[in-house]
Scaffold this active site. Structure first.
Site, PDB file in Angstrom:
ATOM      1  N   CYS A  86       0.844  -1.201   0.000  1.00 43.64           N
ATOM      2  CA  CYS A  86       0.000   0.000   0.000  1.00 43.64           C
ATOM      3  C   CYS A  86       0.882   1.254   0.000  1.00 43.64           C
ATOM      4  CB  CYS A  86      -0.977  -0.040   1.174  1.00 43.64           C
ATOM      5  SG  CYS A  86      -2.362   1.108   0.990  1.00 43.64           S
ATOM      6  N   HIS A 181      -3.726  -5.022   0.764  1.00 42.37           N
ATOM      7  CA  HIS A 181      -3.165  -5.507   2.033  1.00 42.37           C
ATOM      8  C   HIS A 181      -3.196  -7.038   2.076  1.00 42.37           C
ATOM      9  CE1 HIS A 181      -2.598  -1.741   4.287  1.00 42.37           C
ATOM     10  NE2 HIS A 181      -3.582  -1.293   3.536  1.00 42.37           N
ATOM     11  N   GLU A 183      -1.923  -8.899   4.284  1.00 46.38           N
ATOM     12  CA  GLU A 183      -1.902  -9.391   5.661  1.00 46.38           C
ATOM     13  C   GLU A 183      -3.292  -9.604   6.247  1.00 46.38           C
ATOM     14  OE1 GLU A 183      -1.281  -4.853   6.045  1.00 46.38           O
ATOM     15  OE2 GLU A 183      -1.068  -6.431   4.552  1.00 46.38           O
ATOM     16  N   SER A 235       0.444 -14.108  38.141  1.00 46.67           N
ATOM     17  CA  SER A 235      -0.928 -13.627  38.312  1.00 46.67           C
ATOM     18  C   SER A 235      -1.962 -14.673  37.921  1.00 46.67           C
ATOM     19  CB  SER A 235      -1.140 -12.375  37.453  1.00 46.67           C
ATOM     20  OG  SER A 235      -1.093 -12.721  36.073  1.00 46.67           O
ATOM     21  N   SER A 241       1.947 -16.811  33.237  1.00 43.10           N
ATOM     22  CA  SER A 241       1.858 -18.273  33.327  1.00 43.10           C
ATOM     23  C   SER A 241       2.831 -18.954  32.374  1.00 43.10           C
ATOM     24  CB  SER A 241       0.428 -18.738  33.033  1.00 43.10           C
ATOM     25  OG  SER A 241      -0.474 -18.233  33.995  1.00 43.10           O
TER      26      SER A 241
END
Length: 525
Positions: A86, A181, A183, A235, A241
């Site tokens: 683009c 685009h 993506e 947390s 984690s």
């Protein structure tokens, strides 16, 4: 001997498009490492990074405006393939001698591009054949300017009725520009086109996988930490984690996790975290029960930002106290991920820049002098989740809806009290349970309950009650920047409301929030 998963790498120069991070995630999905840097990167930085190829992103700017950003000249003399997307195509055209003009007919949304010439970029890639016998691609456009004249030695590869140069190419130099685009998922063959560029034209190997990332992270963690001990604030969220599991695999019992139960968690969440990480996975966990301390600090405070700051300050104080007890600890681990690094650099410089250490330690005392360990700092959230699965964490935990850092502290409107938190926990658990039962949980992006500090008259049997109100909130979104309220079935909402009012003594009314973002935010506070 582990593979060098950074051996082949793509450099994405960010001109400010809302899709730039998505572009980077697509390259990673293909199996190749990439980084996002600001468009004004220096030649020395590019040489040091040593990319196998360069992608120029889109932008909300116009290339025909004075002072609009340009790619460094070295991009076009570095001898590596370049793909302009683009705006990236337009600045490539201008910088190499072509012309760009404002389009009389702007293109936003679906378009069909017709293939006019062969190119390594799109050979054998098509969505259909048109009546003229030309291959066509279904793509997503978002541009107001267009290339009016391509540079010398470039050819027109594809066009639309209103965009004469939808794809341009210089095959000898391996320079390519696409006006659409690739993506976004609306460009059906977009991932194949990016694969062709990254794997085919740039010659990269797909070395970037969950398994190789874990293997590489463990080697690097062991090299960095040596025989030292590490402390981590756990947390129960995705990032901390996965950080805990990676470190546990790398250094075992030399990791100490501090879990602070602030009284602002979801129903049974503290027990679930302790059971999973302590009992099931065998991590060394220090459990800090601190509900009273947090609620005391929050007493009388009703302003949202003030509540957030208090919750953050008390957490840091508690974490400091526990960390100082761990005399053998030399390192602090954090669940910093790549978007944090980009955001941190953008807030400091006004733009994304080369990856740097992202210190979000806050108020840790200087005398601790801990080194920083950030094993996820190169990873996007979707990559972190995939790694978590590979490490044995449950899918439901890794893919559950976002939960704010201050927890129920910002879902109880106004002053936070234990009574309010207890009512909210139970109401929210019913809502989430019913979403799962109705197979709706994974069809909405985020769902939760909010406690409103207002009373409403209700009727139970022959009696009158005067109790609290909660609001259900469910939204659908792609990026959490904008969101629509979820159109949940009426019978479902009725079932949730009946259960909450009947099962949670103290709530007399349930409402449903039908505000989009904008104008409203997703969270109420």
């Amino acid at each position: 001997m582990t593979k060098n998963i950074h051996k082949h790498r793509i450099l994405i120069l960010d001109f400010g498009s809302q899709y730039t991070q998505l572009l980077a995630r697509r390259v990673r999905e293909i199996g190749v490492y990439c980084e996002l840097w600001a468009w004004d990167v220096t030649e020395a930085q590019i040489r040091e990074f040593n990319p196998s190829g360069i992608i120029l992103s889109g932008s909300p700017e116009s290339t025909i405006e004075n002072g609009s950003p340009r790619a460094p000249d070295y991009v076009f003399t570095a001898g590596v393939p370049v793909l302009g997307v683009c705006y990236g195509m337009q600045t490539m055209a201008i910088q190499l001698g072509g012309k760009v003009e404002s389009s009389n007919q702007r293109e936003f949304g679906y378009a069909q591009v017709e293939i006019k010439a062969d190119s390594a970029l799109i050979r054998d890639i098509k969505d259909a054949i048109n009546p003229a016998g030309e291959a066509v691609l279904d793509v997503w456009m978002s541009h107001g300017d267009k290339v009016a004249e391509i540079p010398a030695d470039f050819v027109t590869v594809a066009s639309t009725d209103t965009c004469p140069f939808a794809i341009m190419a210089n095959e000898e130099k391996r320079f390519y520009g696409v006006q659409f685009h690739p993506e976004v998922t609306h460009t059906k063959q977009g991932l194949r086109l990016l694969e062709r560029f990254v794997l085919g034209i740039c010659g990269c190997e797909a070395l970037w996988t969950s398994a190789t990332i874990i293997e590489d992270a463990i080697v690097r963690l062991r090299e960095q930490i040596g025989d030292d001990h590490v402390i981590l604030g756990l947390s129960g969220g995705v990032d901390s984690s996965v950080t805990a599991m990676l470190l546990h695999r790398a250094i075992g019992k030399r990791l100490t996790c501090v879990f602070v139960d602030n009284g602002l968690l979801r129903l049974n969440e503290a027990d679930q975290v302790l059971e999973m990480f302590g009992d099931k996975f065998g991590l060394n966990i220090v459990h800090v029960a601190a509900e009273d301390r947090f609620l005391s600090a929050l007493a009388g405070v009703d302003e949202p930002e003030a509540k957030r700051k208090i919750i953050g300050r008390v957490f840091v104080e508690l974490f400091d106290e526990e960390a100082c007890k761990q005399e053998q600890v030399k390192w602090l681990a954090q669940g910093t991920i790549y978007p944090d690094v980009i955001e941190s650099a953008a807030s400091a410089t006004g733009k994304a820049h080369v990856i740097k250490s992202h210190h979000n330690v806050g108020g840790l005392p200087k005398e601790m002098k801990l080194g920083l360990v950030e094993p996820l700092k190169e990873l996007f959230k979707d990559e972190v989740r995939k790694i978590g699965l590979e490490l044995g964490l449950p899918y439901d935990m890794l893919y559950r809806h976002p939960f704010p850092g201050p927890g129920l502290g910002v879902r109880v409107l106004g002053e936070v009290k234990k009574e309010y938190c207890d009512l909210l926990r139970r109401a929210d658990a019913i809502f989430i349970e019913e979403l799962h039962k109705a197979d709706l949980y994974n069809k909405v992006s985020q769902a939760f309950t909010v406690f409103l500090p207002v009373r409403s008259v209700g009727v139970m049997g022959d009696g009158r009650k005067y109790d609290w109100v909660v609001s259900l909130r469910a939204v659908e979104t792609v990026d959490f920047m904008t969101a629509h309220w979820a159109h949940l079935p009426y019978d479902f909402l009725g079932r949730v409301s009946n259960r909450i009012i009947n099962e949670v003594n103290g709530i007399s009314r349930v409402v449903y929030d039908i505000s989009g973002k904008p104008p409203a935010t997703i969270e109420w506070e």
